[in-house]
Design a protein around this motif. Structure first.
Motif, PDB file in Angstrom:
ATOM      1  N   ARG A 276      51.114-117.154  22.287  1.00 28.08           N
ATOM      2  CA  ARG A 276      50.499-118.687  22.911  1.00 28.08           C
ATOM      3  C   ARG A 276      50.981-119.642  22.136  1.00 28.08           C
ATOM      4  NH1 ARG A 276      43.999-116.831  23.365  1.00 28.08           N
ATOM      5  NH2 ARG A 276      44.320-115.063  24.905  1.00 28.08           N
ATOM      6  N   VAL A 277      51.159-119.407  20.718  1.00 26.82           N
ATOM      7  CA  VAL A 277      51.466-120.816  20.014  1.00 26.82           C
ATOM      8  C   VAL A 277      53.199-120.496  19.472  1.00 26.82           C
ATOM      9  CG1 VAL A 277      49.341-120.934  19.049  1.00 26.82           C
ATOM     10  CG2 VAL A 277      50.983-119.280  17.765  1.00 26.82           C
ATOM     11  N   GLY A 278      53.791-119.442  19.586  1.00 33.24           N
ATOM     12  CA  GLY A 278      55.050-119.314  19.393  1.00 33.24           C
ATOM     13  C   GLY A 278      55.319-118.690  17.764  1.00 33.24           C
ATOM     14  N   TYR A 279      56.414-118.224  17.634  1.00 34.03           N
ATOM     15  CA  TYR A 279      56.692-117.537  16.322  1.00 34.03           C
ATOM     16  C   TYR A 279      56.621-118.407  15.072  1.00 34.03           C
ATOM     17  CZ  TYR A 279      58.047-113.363  19.268  1.00 34.03           C
ATOM     18  OH  TYR A 279      57.955-112.479  20.337  1.00 34.03           O
ATOM     19  N   VAL A 280      57.434-119.393  15.108  1.00 38.32           N
ATOM     20  CA  VAL A 280      57.518-119.955  14.103  1.00 38.32           C
ATOM     21  C   VAL A 280      56.146-121.082  13.743  1.00 38.32           C
ATOM     22  CG1 VAL A 280      59.755-120.167  13.924  1.00 38.32           C
ATOM     23  CG2 VAL A 280      58.590-122.106  15.184  1.00 38.32           C
ATOM     24  N   ARG A 281      55.633-121.462  14.774  1.00 37.86           N
ATOM     25  CA  ARG A 281      54.128-122.088  14.413  1.00 37.86           C
ATOM     26  C   ARG A 281      53.258-121.324  13.767  1.00 37.86           C
ATOM     27  NH1 ARG A 281      56.698-124.934  18.819  1.00 37.86           N
ATOM     28  NH2 ARG A 281      55.962-123.432  20.348  1.00 37.86           N
ATOM     29  N   LEU A 282      53.188-119.920  14.504  1.00 35.59           N
ATOM     30  CA  LEU A 282      52.237-118.846  14.086  1.00 35.59           C
ATOM     31  C   LEU A 282      52.451-118.772  12.405  1.00 35.59           C
ATOM     32  CD1 LEU A 282      49.973-117.038  14.248  1.00 35.59           C
ATOM     33  CD2 LEU A 282      51.726-115.389  15.192  1.00 35.59           C
ATOM     34  N   MET A 283      54.078-118.425  12.186  1.00 30.77           N
ATOM     35  CA  MET A 283      54.514-118.052  10.919  1.00 30.77           C
ATOM     36  C   MET A 283      53.733-119.252   9.780  1.00 30.77           C
ATOM     37  SD  MET A 283      58.108-117.004  11.755  1.00 30.77           S
ATOM     38  CE  MET A 283      58.824-117.953  10.548  1.00 30.77           C
ATOM     39  N   PHE A 284      54.113-120.509  10.328  1.00 29.14           N
ATOM     40  CA  PHE A 284      53.499-121.684   9.352  1.00 29.14           C
ATOM     41  C   PHE A 284      52.375-121.824   9.181  1.00 29.14           C
ATOM     42  CE2 PHE A 284      52.643-126.310   9.001  1.00 29.14           C
ATOM     43  CZ  PHE A 284      53.364-126.524   7.787  1.00 29.14           C
ATOM     44  N   GLY A 285      51.464-121.603  10.297  1.00 35.17           N
ATOM     45  CA  GLY A 285      49.990-121.845  10.170  1.00 35.17           C
ATOM     46  C   GLY A 285      49.374-120.577   9.179  1.00 35.17           C
ATOM     47  N   LEU A 286      50.011-119.327   9.345  1.00 34.39           N
ATOM     48  CA  LEU A 286      49.635-118.239   8.587  1.00 34.39           C
ATOM     49  C   LEU A 286      49.867-118.434   7.066  1.00 34.39           C
ATOM     50  CD1 LEU A 286      50.641-115.311  10.787  1.00 34.39           C
ATOM     51  CD2 LEU A 286      48.316-116.135  10.326  1.00 34.39           C
ATOM     52  N   ILE A 313      43.506-113.818   2.115  1.00 28.36           N
ATOM     53  CA  ILE A 313      44.792-113.749   1.765  1.00 28.36           C
ATOM     54  C   ILE A 313      45.536-112.643   2.781  1.00 28.36           C
ATOM     55  CG2 ILE A 313      46.551-112.889   0.100  1.00 28.36           C
ATOM     56  CD1 ILE A 313      44.797-114.127  -1.960  1.00 28.36           C
ATOM     57  N   GLY A 314      44.721-111.456   2.791  1.00 27.94           N
ATOM     58  CA  GLY A 314      45.118-110.305   3.510  1.00 27.94           C
ATOM     59  C   GLY A 314      45.287-110.554   5.025  1.00 27.94           C
ATOM     60  N   PHE A 315      44.119-111.171   5.602  1.00 27.56           N
ATOM     61  CA  PHE A 315      44.300-111.749   7.135  1.00 27.56           C
ATOM     62  C   PHE A 315      45.340-112.605   7.473  1.00 27.56           C
ATOM     63  CE2 PHE A 315      42.973-114.074  10.663  1.00 27.56           C
ATOM     64  CZ  PHE A 315      42.351-113.249  11.462  1.00 27.56           C
ATOM     65  N   SER A 316      45.743-113.299   6.407  1.00 27.73           N
ATOM     66  CA  SER A 316      46.838-114.602   7.035  1.00 27.73           C
ATOM     67  C   SER A 316      48.256-113.811   6.586  1.00 27.73           C
ATOM     68  CB  SER A 316      46.397-115.795   6.239  1.00 27.73           C
ATOM     69  OG  SER A 316      46.391-115.659   4.703  1.00 27.73           O
ATOM     70  N   LEU A 317      48.419-113.064   5.248  1.00 29.09           N
ATOM     71  CA  LEU A 317      49.687-112.469   5.088  1.00 29.09           C
ATOM     72  C   LEU A 317      50.023-111.487   5.918  1.00 29.09           C
ATOM     73  CD1 LEU A 317      51.930-112.784   2.858  1.00 29.09           C
ATOM     74  CD2 LEU A 317      50.382-111.056   1.537  1.00 29.09           C
ATOM     75  N   SER A 318      49.130-110.843   6.389  1.00 28.88           N
ATOM     76  CA  SER A 318      49.334-109.476   7.247  1.00 28.88           C
ATOM     77  C   SER A 318      50.310-109.619   8.524  1.00 28.88           C
ATOM     78  CB  SER A 318      48.117-108.645   7.703  1.00 28.88           C
ATOM     79  OG  SER A 318      47.566-109.692   8.471  1.00 28.88           O
ATOM     80  N   GLY A 319      50.164-110.944   9.037  1.00 28.36           N
ATOM     81  CA  GLY A 319      50.763-111.284  10.313  1.00 28.36           C
ATOM     82  C   GLY A 319      52.051-111.861  10.111  1.00 28.36           C
ATOM     83  N   GLN A 320      52.783-112.155   8.881  1.00 29.45           N
ATOM     84  CA  GLN A 320      54.025-112.609   8.594  1.00 29.45           C
ATOM     85  C   GLN A 320      55.364-111.747   8.794  1.00 29.45           C
ATOM     86  OE1 GLN A 320      55.213-115.563   7.649  1.00 29.45           O
ATOM     87  NE2 GLN A 320      53.148-116.706   7.578  1.00 29.45           N
ATOM     88  N   TYR A 321      55.060-110.533   8.365  1.00 32.02           N
ATOM     89  CA  TYR A 321      56.098-109.454   8.732  1.00 32.02           C
ATOM     90  C   TYR A 321      56.405-109.312  10.080  1.00 32.02           C
ATOM     91  CZ  TYR A 321      59.196-105.695   7.960  1.00 32.02           C
ATOM     92  OH  TYR A 321      60.273-104.650   7.986  1.00 32.02           O
ATOM     93  N   PRO A 322      55.577-108.610  10.780  1.00 30.81           N
ATOM     94  CA  PRO A 322      55.924-108.423  12.421  1.00 30.81           C
ATOM     95  C   PRO A 322      56.256-109.846  12.911  1.00 30.81           C
ATOM     96  CG  PRO A 322      53.442-108.461  12.003  1.00 30.81           C
ATOM     97  CD  PRO A 322      54.061-108.553  10.791  1.00 30.81           C
ATOM     98  N   THR A 323      55.661-110.933  12.572  1.00 28.27           N
ATOM     99  CA  THR A 323      56.170-111.965  13.619  1.00 28.27           C
ATOM    100  C   THR A 323      57.412-112.396  13.164  1.00 28.27           C
ATOM    101  OG1 THR A 323      53.656-113.043  13.179  1.00 28.27           O
ATOM    102  CG2 THR A 323      55.411-114.620  13.921  1.00 28.27           C
ATOM    103  N   LEU A 324      57.684-112.400  11.724  1.00 23.76           N
ATOM    104  CA  LEU A 324      59.277-112.759  11.361  1.00 23.76           C
ATOM    105  C   LEU A 324      60.308-111.810  11.843  1.00 23.76           C
ATOM    106  CD1 LEU A 324      58.247-113.745   7.576  1.00 23.76           C
ATOM    107  CD2 LEU A 324      59.768-115.067   8.794  1.00 23.76           C
TER     108      LEU A 324
END
Length: 398
Positions: A276-286, A313-324
Motif C-alpha cells: 500500500r505504501v511502498g517499500y522505501v516509505r515503509l522502511m522510513f516510517g518504521l 521497538i520490536g513492532f517497528s524493527l521487525s518489519g525492516q529485514y523482510p521489507t529491505l
C-alpha cells in the motif's frame, strides 16, 4: 495418482499454497530450534560441567556452518534443482535436531549444532527464494509473513524446552522438534514442482555478481540489514542485563519475550502495508517509529514503561529485514537466491558485530550508556531509508 489438491479449479494456485505452507512450517521450526539453544546452555553447564568459556562456542558452532552453506547455495543458484535442495535442507535439519537429543558430551552437542546450522543454511538459502518466485507480485507481504512465522517459532522454542523440563529431560524438546521436520519433508517430496512465472533463478556469473552488487537497492539493503540486525543482536544480547533493576524482578527475563512477541504482529502489519505504501516509505516510517521507541525506552521510561517501549521497538524493527530484502529482490528477481544469501551473511555480521562493540562500552561505562548508544544505528537507519526514498526508491519501489 490423484492428489487431494488436484480437485481445485486452479491446480497451480493450489500447489503454490501448499509450497507456501511447507516453507512457513519449515522456517517456524527452524526458528524454534535456533532459539532453544540459549535455553539449554545453563543445562549443559550443569549436565557436563562445561566452563563458561567453552559455552561461548555454542553460538559460533551454530553459525559457522550456516554461513558457509547459505553462501554456497547462493553461488550455485540456477545450476541445481532448488526444490530438491530445499528437501535436503529440511531432512538434514530435522535429523541433526533430533540427534542433538542424544548428546552424551558437550563436544557432541557442538558437532550436532554445527550440522544443524549447515543444513539450516541449505534450507534457509532456498526457502525464501522459492517464496519469491511463488509470489512475485507481492514479495514484501510474503517476506514479512515468512519472518513472522520465524518469530512465532523463535518465541515458542524456549517454551518447548520448558515443557520438556516439566516432563523430566531437556532432550525431549529436541526429539519432538526433530520429528516435526519430517512431515514437512514428506509434503515437499510429494508436491509437484511449483509453477513460477519467472522460471526461477538465472545462473550466477562473475559479471552478474558485479552487476547485481552495484544496484543501489542492493547497497541500501546491505546497509539497512547490517544496521537493523545489529540493533537486534544488541537487544537480544544485552536487554535482560539492562532490565535488571529497571523493571520488576519478575519481568526481567520476560522483557526479551515482550520484544520478540512484538515481532509477530509487527511483521504481519509490515506485510499488509508494503503493497500500500511502498517499500522505501515503509522502511522510513518504521525506522522513525523505532527511533522514537528507542529514545523513550532507554532515555525516558522507567518500570513497566520500559516494557511498553520494548514492544514499540520490536513492532517497528521487525518489519525492516523482510521489507529491505523484498526491496532489493525487486531490483534483480532473477537472482533471488544470491541476494537472499548475501542478506543472511550481512545479518550474521550485524548480529555478531554490534553487541560485541557494545560489550566494550559496557565494561568501561556501564549498560545504560551502551543501550542509549543503540539510538545511533537506528538514526543511521532513518538516514539510509530517507536517502533510498529520495534518490533510489521510485525505480524499484513496491
Amino acid at each position: 495418482m490423484e492428489h487431494a489438491h488436484d480437485t481445485t479449479t486452479d491446480p497451480a494456485a493450489d500447489t503454490r499454497r501448499w509450497w507456501t505452507l511447507a516453507i512457513f512450517a519449515y522456517v517456524a521450526l527452524e526458528g524454534a530450534s535456533l532459539q532453544m539453544r540459549g535455553s539449554v546452555v545453563p543445562l549443559l553447564r550443569e549436565a557436563f560441567g562445561t566452563p563458561d568459556w567453552l559455552l561461548g562456542l555454542v553460538a559460533p558452532a551454530g553459525t559457522i556452518g550456516f554461513l558457509v552453506f547459505v553462501a554456497l547455495v547462493g553461488a550455485v543458484a540456477g545450476r541445481v534443482n532448488t526444490n530438491r535442495l530445499f528437501l535436503v535442507g529440511i531432512l538434514g535439519t530435522g535429523v541433526s535436531v533430533f540427534v542433538i537429543g542424544f548428546t552424551p558430551s558437550f563436544a557432541f552437542f557442538l558437532a550436532a549444532l554445527l550440522a544443524r546450522g549447515s543444513f539450516g543454511g541449505i534450507g534457509r538459502g532456498t526457502d525464501r527464494p522459492l517464496l519469491s518466485h511463488l509470489h512475485p507480485a507481492n514479495r514484501g507481504k510474503w517476506f514479512s509473513y515468512y519472518d513472522a512465522m520465524w518469530a512465532v517459532g523463535a518465541t515458542i522454542g524456549p517454551l518447548v524446552v520448558t515443557v520438556a523440563l516439566w516432563l523430566g529431560d531437556w532432550r525431549f524438546a529436541y526429539y519432538a522438534l526433530g520429528v516435526g521436520f519430517f512431515p514437512i519433508a514428506a509434503l515437499v517430496w510429494w508436491l509437484p514442482a511449483p509453477s513460477v512465472e519467472s522460471g526461477g533463478d538465472d545462473v550466477l556469473t562473475l559479471s552478474e555478481i558485479r552487476r547485481v552488487g552495484q544496484r543501489p537497492a542492493v547497497l541500501v539493503m546491505a546497509a539497512g540489514i547490517f544496521l537493523s540486525t545489529g540493533i537486534e543482536g544488541a537487544l537480544f544480547t544485552w536487554l535482560t542485563t539492562f532490565a535488571e533493576g529497571r523493571v520488576p524482578a519478575s519481568m526481567v527475563t520476560a522483557s526479551l519475550s515482550v520484544l520478540l512477541v512484538a515481532y509477530i504482529p509487527g511483521r504481519f502489519v509490515a506485510g499488509k502495508l508494503s503493497a500500500r505504501v511502498g517499500y522505501v516509505r515503509l522502511m522510513f516510517g518504521l525506522a522513525v517509529v523505532c527511533l522514537v521507541s528507542v529514545v523513550y525506552t532507554f532515555f525516558v521510561a522507567t518500570g513497566l514503561g520500559v516494557l511498553v517501549g520494548l514492544f514499540g521497538i520490536g513492532f517497528s524493527l521487525s518489519g525492516q529485514y523482510p521489507t529491505l530484502l523484498a526491496y532489493s529482490t525487486e531490483a534483480a528477481p532473477e537472482h533471488s537466491a544470491p541476494i537472499n544469501s548475501f542478506a543472511l551473511v550481512v545479518s550474521a555480521l550485524g548480529i555478531a558485530g554490534v553487541p560485541a562493540a557494545l560489550g566494550f562500552v559496557i565494561s568501561d561505562s556501564g549498560i545504560e550508556l551502551a543501550m542509549q548508544l543503540v539510538a545511533i544505528p537506528v538514526g543511521v537507519l532513518v538516514v539510509v531509508a530517507g536517502v533510498a526514498w529520495i534518490r533510489v526508491g521510485t525505480a524499484v519501489d513496491g
